[in-house]
Enzyme design. Structure first.
Site, PDB file in Angstrom:
ATOM      1  N   ASP A 123      51.040  35.446  39.550  1.00 53.29           N
ATOM      2  CA  ASP A 123      49.838  34.761  39.971  1.00 53.29           C
ATOM      3  C   ASP A 123      48.402  34.948  39.072  1.00 53.29           C
ATOM      4  OD1 ASP A 123      48.491  33.343  42.045  1.00 53.29           O
ATOM      5  OD2 ASP A 123      49.236  34.728  43.599  1.00 53.29           O
ATOM      6  N   ASP A 170      49.233  26.622  47.572  1.00 55.67           N
ATOM      7  CA  ASP A 170      49.268  27.887  48.446  1.00 55.67           C
ATOM      8  C   ASP A 170      49.660  27.224  49.972  1.00 55.67           C
ATOM      9  OD1 ASP A 170      49.395  29.874  46.798  1.00 55.67           O
ATOM     10  OD2 ASP A 170      47.175  30.312  46.957  1.00 55.67           O
TER      11      ASP A 170
END
Length: 688
Positions: free
Chosen positions: A430, A489
């Site tokens: 990430d 997301d």
């Protein structure tokens, strides 16, 4: 020297007769096998008239246009009179041009792939005795003036890849990103085409910069020269300084032409991307724990989820954020990559053993480029923080300066220790903030690439996902080092329909993570039927981001059936040609995948919102063999999609229909009257 590169219906003609830098005469539709005389006549006849109040020679756009050559548009480089030193053909599909001027040398690499994808990059070498600051070094390509309508992308967190279309008028349409990563508003793929071009119609020229840092893409229409597309790394003053003898190599600019609309771009790009990578093993069904448990982690909490995942047929179980020392929320502990002894007193081994015993791989979340102010690492090494410990935080975190050798080695060693101690098959990597430090994007991006490359070399069997708070780092630069992208997301199926439709223009669907979320989407709060969520996630690298222990037994059974269907069809879903309905209709869309041999296909008819027609147009099935006969059947994932109709189309009530591919593509079939946020899947199988 006159050069003609040709492949897969695309031609690229270069006038490299020197001594001036070579110029592009044609980039677009294939011109066929040109004899030397015809090629010479083409190049000679392409020289335009000399207009009044202009240069006294015909305007000419070189591969490295500068103001010194009379180019008044955005230059590729600072004003220098470059001269050609050599032009070579390393292979039938490539060209290497060497230029020189005033103590500088530029090597230009050009490649036209077998799929018709063009790549160009520059390498600048400082041959002076003094240092040289590189301000910009760009690729500029001419396109015909008939290409006058532009599509690129904007967006924000959880709403990436928002297409924007407008005419290109006189002047420049320039997109720049300064995030230290491409960003959620990444222009992504800049497409310039003939008026009204759609997914299946019109000529389109497109460029993408294969780079994970700051960038600039632009289109420019000038009254004094050709229309152009340009691309290059966006450099801050002094960011790249070359000592005598040093070189700077630009990222690849990837350029592609299509005569068959946007889908033609995808066909070339997907085939090219697949050809450059080792064949991926079948993309495993993923369960990621983030939206299931967030930071509520323990063996006791996760074991029921492990069992539910295994019962559903999941093949990869990924432990997301919250497993490491002191990480109880998103305000602390980034950088302290040690397993938390409170939550995991016996380490991760008991969880991994449980996952493996149920025939699933184990994956782990990391965010190696970041550091929390409240962390052991930040307190012990404030000098490793980009901009210092007082720099502005973003999502309660700072950036670790990977250009510092000690910081690079520390992170590399910590990740290697985890991969050595535990049998980890997958890393969700990430990157949850913009960098926002002037002059740091280049060195941070190159260090990130080196870190990935070194880990890939040491642990070649570990797959890595590029996640950047969702889809903020999806590009062809990092693709050589990762195995998948987290597309966004948001797991809201309605938002995902748009995001996946446009992201897959560039990236093949098997590289795009697409997960089934909870009944109520965590980010938008929108409630979605299970059948719609399953249909949306089917077209990608499918997975689950939902606490399955909270699902009803009936829903758990449906999910298991969906997983089995995905596993049955993933060779088609991940190896075929992506096709889409003609326009970008806000009411409904059609998309699908057609097998490379065109013997089978799968399509989705998606109702996005309420329409204005009582009886909508038939659904057409693009990409089929016009001669073959195909049987079309509905595929039900869970419960049938909701409809508002007194009776379905008779062919649908009968369960199937068999017609030639030409009829299905040109006439189509009447559709069920879907209510908003519903999808009907169709399978198509050839009779011979």
């Amino acid at each position: 020297m006159l050069i003609h590169l040709q492949a897969a219906g695309t031609s690229f003609v270069l006038d490299a007769r020197g001594p001036q830098p070579p110029s592009v005469v044609h980039w677009g539709a294939a011109l066929g096998d040109l004899a030397d005389d015809d090629l010479a006549a083409l190049v000679s006849s392409a020289v335009p008239a000399v207009p009044p109040s202009s240069l006294d020679s015909a305007p000419r756009l070189s591969l490295l246009p500068t103001a010194a050559d009379g180019w008044s548009g955005r230059p590729a480089f600072a004003a220098r009179h470059f001269r050609t030193r050599s032009v070579d053909r390393p292979s039938p599909g490539s060209v290497l041009v060497s230029l020189a001027a005033d103590g500088l040398e530029v090597a230009i690499e050009i490649e036209l792939s077998a799929q018709g994808v063009l790549r160009l990059r520059h390498r600048l070498t400082n041959t002076n005795e003094q240092s040289y600051d590189v301000n910009s070094l760009n690729v500029v390509l001419p396109v015909p003036t008939r290409a006058c309508e532009l599509v690129d992308f904007a967006g924000l967190w959880a709403y990436e890849r928002k297409a924007q279309r407008h005419p290109l008028r006189t002047g420049i349409w320039s997109r720049e990103t300064r995030h230290g990563r491409p960003g959620h508003d990444d222009p992504f793929l800049m497409m310039l085409g003939t008026p009204g071009f759609t997914f299946d119609e019109g000529e389109v020229w497109a460029t993408h910069l294969a780079w994970s840092g700051d960038k600039q893409l632009w289109a420019e229409r000038s009254t004094l020269g050709p229309t152009v597309l340009g691309a290059g790394e966006l450099l801050a003053p002094g960011e790249v300084r070359l000592a005598p003898g040093e070189s700077y190599e630009t990222p690849w600019t990837v350029a592609v032409w299509s005569g068959d609309g946007i889908d033609g771009l995808s066909a070339r790009l997907h085939e090219w991307i697949r050809s450059r990578r080792a064949p991926l093993k079948p993309r495993p069904v993923v369960l990621n724990t983030w939206e299931a448990v967030y930071f509520d982690q323990s063996l006791e909490r996760l074991m029921p989820l492990v069992d539910a995942a295994a019962a559903a047929g999941v093949e990869r179980f990924v432990l997301d954020d919250g497993w490491f020392l002191g990480r109880t929320d998103d305000k602390r502990a980034l950088g302290d990559w040690t397993v938390d002894p409170v939550r995991w007193p016996d380490g991760l081994s008991p969880l991994i053993e449980a996952v493996h015993s149920r025939d699933m791989e184990f994956g782990l979340w990391l965010e190696p480029e970041m550091v929390s102010p409240d962390s052991v690492l930040a307190r012990e090494h404030p000098d490793w923080i980009l901009g210092g410990p007082d720099a502005a935080t973003w999502r309660h975190q700072l950036v670790l300066d990977l250009s510092v050798p000690a910081a690079f080695d520390h992170i590399s060693d910590r990740i290697a220790a985890l991969l050595t101690e535990y049998p980890i098959a997958f890393i969700k990597w990430d990157h949850n903030r913009d960098v926002l430090q002037e002059g740091s994007a280049h060195r941070q991006t190159t260090a990130f690439y080196r870190l990935l490359a070194s880990l890939k070399q040491r642990f070649p069997d570990v797959e890595i996902e590029s996640c950047a708070s969702g889809g903020a780092r999806i590009d062809l630069g990092v693709l050589d080092l990762v195995d998948r992208f987290w597309t966004s997301d948001t797991n809201d199926a309605l938002e995902r329909q748009h995001i996946q439709r446009w992201t897959s223009v560039l990236m093949p669907p098997e590289l795009l993570g697409s997960h089934v979320g909870a009944p109520t989407a965590h980010i938008t709060g929108r409630q979605g039927d299970l059948s719609f969520r399953l249909a949306t996630s089917l077209f990608g690298h499918a997975g689950i981001e939902w606490d399955l222990t909270t699902a009803t037994p009936a829903d758990q059974a449906v999910i298991a059936e969906w997983v089995a269907e995905y596993r049955k069809r993933r060779a088609l879903l991940h190896g075929g040609t992506t096709v889409r309905s003609s326009g970008d209709d806000p009411v409904r869309s059609v998309h699908g995948v057609v097998a490379s041999d065109r013997k089978s296909a799968i399509y989705a008819l998606v109702s996005l919102r309420a329409g204005g027609e009582a009886v909508p147009a038939p659904v057409r099935f693009p990409g089929l063999d016009p001669v073959r006969r195909y049987t079309v059947r509905p595929l039900v994932l869970g419960s049938p999609p909701r409809t508002l109709q007194d009776a379905p189309p008779p062919w649908l009530a009968a369960g199937s229909v068999t017609l030639p591919g030409r009829v299905l593509a040109e006439v189509g079939l009447p559709v069920p009257l879907l209510t908003p946020e519903q999808a009907q899947i169709f399978t198509v199988e050839a009779k011979y």
